[in-house]
Scaffold this motif. Structure first.
Motif, PDB file in Angstrom:
ATOM      1  N   VAL A  15       0.829  -1.209   0.000  1.00 11.15           N
ATOM      2  CA  VAL A  15       0.000   0.000   0.000  1.00 11.15           C
ATOM      3  C   VAL A  15       0.863   1.259   0.000  1.00 11.15           C
ATOM      4  CG1 VAL A  15      -2.026  -1.047   1.056  1.00 11.15           C
ATOM      5  CG2 VAL A  15      -0.200  -0.153   2.522  1.00 11.15           C
ATOM      6  N   GLY A  16       2.188   1.096  -0.102  1.00 12.74           N
ATOM      7  CA  GLY A  16       3.080   2.243  -0.250  1.00 12.74           C
ATOM      8  C   GLY A  16       3.301   3.053   1.003  1.00 12.74           C
ATOM      9  N   TYR A  17       3.141   2.444   2.174  1.00 13.34           N
ATOM     10  CA  TYR A  17       3.289   3.207   3.414  1.00 13.34           C
ATOM     11  C   TYR A  17       4.766   3.413   3.728  1.00 13.34           C
ATOM     12  CZ  TYR A  17       2.806   4.605   8.297  1.00 13.34           C
ATOM     13  OH  TYR A  17       2.871   5.292   9.478  1.00 13.34           O
ATOM     14  N   ALA A  18       5.157   4.666   4.014  1.00  9.46           N
ATOM     15  CA  ALA A  18       6.552   5.004   4.310  1.00  9.46           C
ATOM     16  C   ALA A  18       6.700   5.663   5.675  1.00  9.46           C
ATOM     17  CB  ALA A  18       7.097   5.940   3.224  1.00  9.46           C
ATOM     18  N   GLY A  19       5.666   5.586   6.494  1.00  6.36           N
ATOM     19  CA  GLY A  19       5.725   6.222   7.806  1.00  6.36           C
ATOM     20  C   GLY A  19       6.138   5.267   8.904  1.00  6.36           C
ATOM     21  N   PRO A  20       6.144   5.727  10.151  1.00  3.14           N
ATOM     22  CA  PRO A  20       6.554   4.893  11.291  1.00  3.14           C
ATOM     23  C   PRO A  20       5.446   3.943  11.734  1.00  3.14           C
ATOM     24  CG  PRO A  20       5.929   7.067  12.069  1.00  3.14           C
ATOM     25  CD  PRO A  20       5.833   7.115  10.571  1.00  3.14           C
ATOM     26  N   GLN A  21       5.825   2.975  12.531  1.00  2.00           N
ATOM     27  CA  GLN A  21       4.859   2.039  13.112  1.00  2.00           C
ATOM     28  C   GLN A  21       4.389   2.580  14.451  1.00  2.00           C
ATOM     29  OE1 GLN A  21       6.309  -1.992  13.359  1.00  2.00           O
ATOM     30  NE2 GLN A  21       4.644  -2.669  14.697  1.00  2.00           N
ATOM     31  N   GLY A  40      -0.446  11.636   2.027  1.00  2.00           N
ATOM     32  CA  GLY A  40       0.610  11.200   1.118  1.00  2.00           C
ATOM     33  C   GLY A  40       1.005   9.752   1.327  1.00  2.00           C
ATOM     34  N   ASP A  41       2.318   9.495   1.452  1.00  2.00           N
ATOM     35  CA  ASP A  41       2.812   8.134   1.663  1.00  2.00           C
ATOM     36  C   ASP A  41       2.940   7.784   3.140  1.00  2.00           C
ATOM     37  OD1 ASP A  41       4.967   9.617   2.469  1.00  2.00           O
ATOM     38  OD2 ASP A  41       6.402   8.732   1.057  1.00  2.00           O
ATOM     39  N   GLY A  42       2.417   8.629   4.011  1.00  2.00           N
ATOM     40  CA  GLY A  42       2.438   8.366   5.444  1.00  2.00           C
ATOM     41  C   GLY A  42       3.665   8.869   6.160  1.00  2.00           C
ATOM     42  N   SER A  43       4.657   9.369   5.440  1.00  2.00           N
ATOM     43  CA  SER A  43       5.858   9.862   6.113  1.00  2.00           C
ATOM     44  C   SER A  43       5.561  11.075   6.982  1.00  2.00           C
ATOM     45  CB  SER A  43       6.940  10.198   5.081  1.00  2.00           C
ATOM     46  OG  SER A  43       6.453  11.148   4.138  1.00  2.00           O
ATOM     47  N   VAL A  44       4.440  11.756   6.706  1.00  2.00           N
ATOM     48  CA  VAL A  44       4.070  12.911   7.519  1.00  2.00           C
ATOM     49  C   VAL A  44       3.848  12.517   8.976  1.00  2.00           C
ATOM     50  CG1 VAL A  44       1.598  12.639   7.036  1.00  2.00           C
ATOM     51  CG2 VAL A  44       2.491  14.890   7.641  1.00  2.00           C
ATOM     52  N   PHE A  45       3.467  11.261   9.229  1.00  2.00           N
ATOM     53  CA  PHE A  45       3.198  10.843  10.606  1.00  2.00           C
ATOM     54  C   PHE A  45       4.466  10.779  11.458  1.00  2.00           C
ATOM     55  CE2 PHE A  45      -0.433   8.671   8.359  1.00  2.00           C
ATOM     56  CZ  PHE A  45      -1.398   9.544   8.824  1.00  2.00           C
ATOM     57  N   THR A  95      -4.612   3.800   6.097  1.00  2.00           N
ATOM     58  CA  THR A  95      -5.355   2.682   5.501  1.00  2.00           C
ATOM     59  C   THR A  95      -6.538   3.193   4.680  1.00  2.00           C
ATOM     60  OG1 THR A  95      -4.719   1.127   7.236  1.00  2.00           O
ATOM     61  CG2 THR A  95      -6.722   0.626   6.008  1.00  2.00           C
ATOM     62  N   LEU A  96      -7.305   4.100   5.267  1.00  2.00           N
ATOM     63  CA  LEU A  96      -8.471   4.644   4.553  1.00  2.00           C
ATOM     64  C   LEU A  96      -8.049   5.525   3.377  1.00  2.00           C
ATOM     65  CD1 LEU A  96     -10.689   5.492   7.650  1.00  2.00           C
ATOM     66  CD2 LEU A  96     -11.061   3.650   5.997  1.00  2.00           C
ATOM     67  N   SER A  97      -6.982   6.294   3.572  1.00  2.00           N
ATOM     68  CA  SER A  97      -6.511   7.156   2.494  1.00  2.00           C
ATOM     69  C   SER A  97      -6.014   6.333   1.310  1.00  2.00           C
ATOM     70  CB  SER A  97      -5.386   8.065   3.005  1.00  2.00           C
ATOM     71  OG  SER A  97      -4.845   8.851   1.963  1.00  2.00           O
ATOM     72  N   ALA A  98      -5.249   5.256   1.586  1.00  2.00           N
ATOM     73  CA  ALA A  98      -4.736   4.412   0.509  1.00  2.00           C
ATOM     74  C   ALA A  98      -5.869   3.674  -0.193  1.00  2.00           C
ATOM     75  CB  ALA A  98      -3.715   3.420   1.075  1.00  2.00           C
ATOM     76  N   PHE A  99      -6.855   3.208   0.572  1.00  2.00           N
ATOM     77  CA  PHE A  99      -7.997   2.527  -0.044  1.00  2.00           C
ATOM     78  C   PHE A  99      -8.751   3.477  -0.974  1.00  2.00           C
ATOM     79  CE2 PHE A  99     -12.482   1.310  -0.115  1.00  2.00           C
ATOM     80  CZ  PHE A  99     -12.380   0.013  -0.598  1.00  2.00           C
ATOM     81  N   GLN A 100      -8.901   4.720  -0.533  1.00  2.34           N
ATOM     82  CA  GLN A 100      -9.551   5.725  -1.381  1.00  2.34           C
ATOM     83  C   GLN A 100      -8.785   5.893  -2.693  1.00  2.34           C
ATOM     84  OE1 GLN A 100     -12.304   7.889  -0.435  1.00  2.34           O
ATOM     85  NE2 GLN A 100     -12.281   8.471  -2.587  1.00  2.34           N
ATOM     86  N   TYR A 157       1.130  -2.072  17.560  1.00  2.00           N
ATOM     87  CA  TYR A 157       0.906  -3.225  16.692  1.00  2.00           C
ATOM     88  C   TYR A 157       0.670  -2.801  15.243  1.00  2.00           C
ATOM     89  CZ  TYR A 157      -1.553  -7.228  14.661  1.00  2.00           C
ATOM     90  OH  TYR A 157      -1.950  -8.251  13.846  1.00  2.00           O
ATOM     91  N   ALA A 158       0.047  -1.635  15.071  1.00  2.00           N
ATOM     92  CA  ALA A 158      -0.389  -1.212  13.745  1.00  2.00           C
ATOM     93  C   ALA A 158       0.810  -0.851  12.873  1.00  2.00           C
ATOM     94  CB  ALA A 158      -1.342  -0.025  13.853  1.00  2.00           C
ATOM     95  N   LEU A 159       1.089  -1.698  11.875  1.00  2.00           N
ATOM     96  CA  LEU A 159       2.132  -1.373  10.908  1.00  2.00           C
ATOM     97  C   LEU A 159       1.735  -0.168  10.076  1.00  2.00           C
ATOM     98  CD1 LEU A 159       2.886  -5.018   9.703  1.00  2.00           C
ATOM     99  CD2 LEU A 159       4.294  -3.639  11.235  1.00  2.00           C
ATOM    100  N   VAL A 160       0.429  -0.026   9.851  1.00  2.00           N
ATOM    101  CA  VAL A 160      -0.123   1.081   9.069  1.00  2.00           C
ATOM    102  C   VAL A 160      -1.238   1.709   9.900  1.00  2.00           C
ATOM    103  CG1 VAL A 160      -1.254   1.754   6.927  1.00  2.00           C
ATOM    104  CG2 VAL A 160       0.385  -0.150   6.925  1.00  2.00           C
TER     105      VAL A 160
END
Length: 680
Positions: free
Chosen positions: A505-511, A565-570, A522-527, A514-517
């Motif tokens: 799903v292209g996630y590049a942010g931190p864990q 974006g790719d989750g790196s903002v988190f 998750t909702l943004s990538a599904f959209q 338990y949640a890897l994403v």
């Protein structure tokens, strides 16, 4: 030698019998009355001994050991209410006995001292008063602390006197230590204690061990003792698994199918304490299990050997234990567990046949595809599982007010955005873990409450919601951000057109825990991947939101949806407040997930959208407390009120938060409800 027929010793014997009864029934109601009688007789036996001229060292020792046993019993029952430090009162005599085995100078007799008897009486009286409930808890705690101080002073004075007056080294006591340890091991294996008070019960099954000791053939006796010890060791291991499964999953361990949970359990533990520590813990657990399976048989061999050399005493003790079973003052935990495990295996075999019949009996199996779900034609349908979202999240807990505020605010926001919402409860087939049982129950319309049923279902041919939507023309998707590996058996059974996991799903942010994403990504990538593309077929998707998965950790602060974006903002945003209280973290995680879902729907351009949002199971019992049930909230959300009405009827309540009296459906009713409500 102790002369039982001496009148003082008869009185002490009655006190000892009362102490055993108190150990079994507990110091409540009649038990408290027996404690009072036993403490009163402590004064009587001394008076009788002096007036009849039968004072003896053996009688004094019998009296002392009876006092010590009664105090130990009372301290065990008081400890859960007042703190485990109270056990020091009951353990003092036995700790001194252990010290005597190491330091011979402690074994010399101390001069008589009246104060010693007073202190012993104070311990019994204070413990009895504390357990009776006559005083406020704080007052009882103060009295127990004072009693412990007096006991420490009395023991300390005797030890100091022995130290100052040591002149002759007595021989180190030899023999008996390993035998006593073996008796303790066998006792624990037979009683299988879940509470400290269980150790005070008489193990009736020990009769079998003593009967083995009476066998005249030494080799047969040893082989039988090893076999019995191996069985007892296995029961100890199964009991440990039972306790763990009751704590985590609110049910006993199934010896046929539940071994499969051990691997995922280590994985979840790794998310709590780190992978290295989790693996070390798993290795240590394996070592302990192997040690139990070796030590218990060795202990049974030693106990039977010792009993075989004292055949008269063994026969007498066997009679006492048999009598204890008849009058219901003994423990039969080992036998009950063995019978339960055999019964469980037989029930599993019978249930396999019954479940096969249920799988085959499907009234929807032959319905033509052009009749399936046609009332939803052109609509995107999402089944959204919120991890560990149980009834406890929305009522009767310290964290439910916070969750309720988020749900009530979400209900108002969804109404303003043009959504209709109704909610109720579902009864989940699982508790605390094993989410896949809830998912398969929802999808198949069958009650999948065990790993064995789950494995059997995945090997069968059954119409699921996914396959029904697929036959009716929907593109079917499974979005499971917690997965890190392929799932071929699930792909074969459900037949999803596309499965997304944490790797694609292209996630590049931190864990976050338990949640890897995190759920917002998750909702943004599904959209982006499924709902935004033009000229697409309608989508039916199962989406797992796992930010509320155990072990609970602070979730990231939400960001504007166009910045995900790719989750790196988190990596640069803040998180929810951290806490040492797992219940607080659980409540915050549910608030995050439900608030994020509402926010996503507010910005959702797709107006032909239907959501079924439900929990998979209640959180673990250290969050829910005792006996919380298996109910989870469920909400149906759509822009078309007739869709909501057709699915939920008038029984489900408006809004995202169901009241305590909201209707409760079995989770297995969801599939048939979809098919009957929306098929022509």
């Amino acid at each position: 030698m102790l002369q039982v027929h001496h009148p003082a010793n008869v009185v002490t014997g009655v006190r000892a019998a009362l102490a055993v009864v108190v150990a079994v029934v507990g110091p409540t109601g009649p038990g408290v009355a027996l404690v009072v009688v036993a403490l009163s007789l402590d004064w009587v036996d001394g008076q009788v001994a002096r007036r009849t001229g039968t004072v003896s060292a053996a009688g004094a020792r019998f009296d002392m050991e009876t006092d010590a046993f009664l105090i130990a019993v009372l301290s065990v029952y008081a400890a859960p209410s007042y703190g485990w430090w109270v056990l020091a009162i009951g353990a003092a005599r036995y700790l001194l006995w252990l010290a005597e085995r190491v330091l011979p100078w402690l074994r010399r007799p101390v001069p008589p001292r009246y104060w010693r008897k007073v202190v012993a009486a104070v311990q019994g009286v204070v413990l009895a008063v504390a357990l009776s409930g006559l005083l406020p808890h704080a007052a009882g705690e103060v009295l127990l602390l004072l009693a412990l101080v007096l006991l420490a002073e009395s023991f300390g004075r005797d030890v100091w006197w022995l130290w100052r007056t040591r002149t002759v080294d007595l021989p180190y006591p030899v023999g008996g230590g390993w035998t006593i340890a073996a008796i303790g091991v066998v006792w624990v294996a037979l009683v299988l204690p879940e509470r400290p008070g269980d150790l005070l019960r008489l193990p009736v099954e020990a009769v079998l061990l003593l009967l083995l000791a009476l066998l005249p053939w030494r080799r047969v006796r040893r082989v039988a003792a090893v076999a019995l010890g191996a069985l007892l060791g296995a029961l100890v291991v199964l009991q440990a698994f039972d306790v763990g499964f009751r704590t985590v999953m609110d049910r006993p361990f199934d010896p046929v199918a539940d071994w499969v949970y051990l691997g995922p359990g280590v994985g979840v533990l790794g998310d709590s304490i780190g992978v290295t520590a989790a693996r070390a813990t798993a290795v240590a657990a394996v070592v302990v299990v192997l040690a139990v399976l070796v030590v218990v048989p060795l202990a049974t061999v030693r106990v039977t050997g010792t009993a075989g050399r004292h055949r008269r005493g063994a026969a007498l003790l066997a009679g006492v234990l048999a009598l204890a079973g008849l009058v219901q003052v003994g423990s039969t935990n080992a036998a009950v567990l063995a019978v339960d495990e055999v019964t469980q295996v037989r029930a599993d075999l019978a249930d396999r046949r019954e479940f096969a019949r249920q799988i085959a009996a499907d009234p929807w199996a032959g319905v033509p595809r052009d009749r399936l779900l046609q009332r939803l034609h052109g609509t995107d349908v999402l089944i959204v599982f919120v991890e560990s979202y149980g009834r406890v999240a929305v009522q009767d807990s310290s964290f439910s007010p916070g969750v309720d505020r988020v749900l009530d605010d979400g209900s108002r926001r969804l109404h303003r955005a043009g959504y209709a919402v109704r909610s109720g409860f579902l009864t989940s087939p699982t508790f605390g873990a094993a989410s896949w049982l809830a998912h398969s129950t929802t999808q198949s319309g069958l009650w999948v409450d065990s790993q064995r049923r789950y494995d059997q279902l995945l090997g069968a041919d059954r119409l699921t919601l996914t396959s029904a939507f697929s036959q009716a023309g929907w593109r079917t998707v499974f979005d499971v951000p917690a997965d890190t590996r392929d799932w071929p058996e699930g792909e074969d059974f459900y037949g999803f057109d596309r499965i997304y996991d944490s790797r694609d799903v292209g996630y590049a942010g931190p864990q976050f825990g338990y949640a890897l994403v995190p759920d917002q990504y998750t909702l943004s990538a599904f959209q982006r991947l499924e709902l935004d593309p033009a000229d697409r077929a309608p989508v039916m998707a199962e989406i797992d939101l796992v930010s509320s998965h155990h072990p609970w950790a602070p979730s990231p602060d939400p960001v504007p949806w166009d910045q995900v974006g790719d989750g790196s903002v988190f990596a640069t945003t803040g998180t929810q407040p951290d806490s040492s209280d797992v219940r607080t973290l659980y409540g915050q995680s549910v608030e995050y997930t439900m608030g994020t879902l509402v926010s996503w729907l507010e910005t959702q351009p797709d107006r032909d959208l239907v959501l079924l949002v439900l929990g998979d199971h209640q959180p673990h019992s250290y969050v829910t407390g005792a006996d919380p049930g298996h109910d989870v909230p469920v909400s149906v959300i759509a822009t078309d009120p007739t869709v909501v009405q057709r699915f939920a009827g008038r029984q489900w309540e408006p809004g995202l938060r169901p009241s305590p009296d909201a209707p409760v459906w079995p989770m297995s009713a969801i599939r048939d409800r979809f098919l009957s409500a929306f098929s022509s």
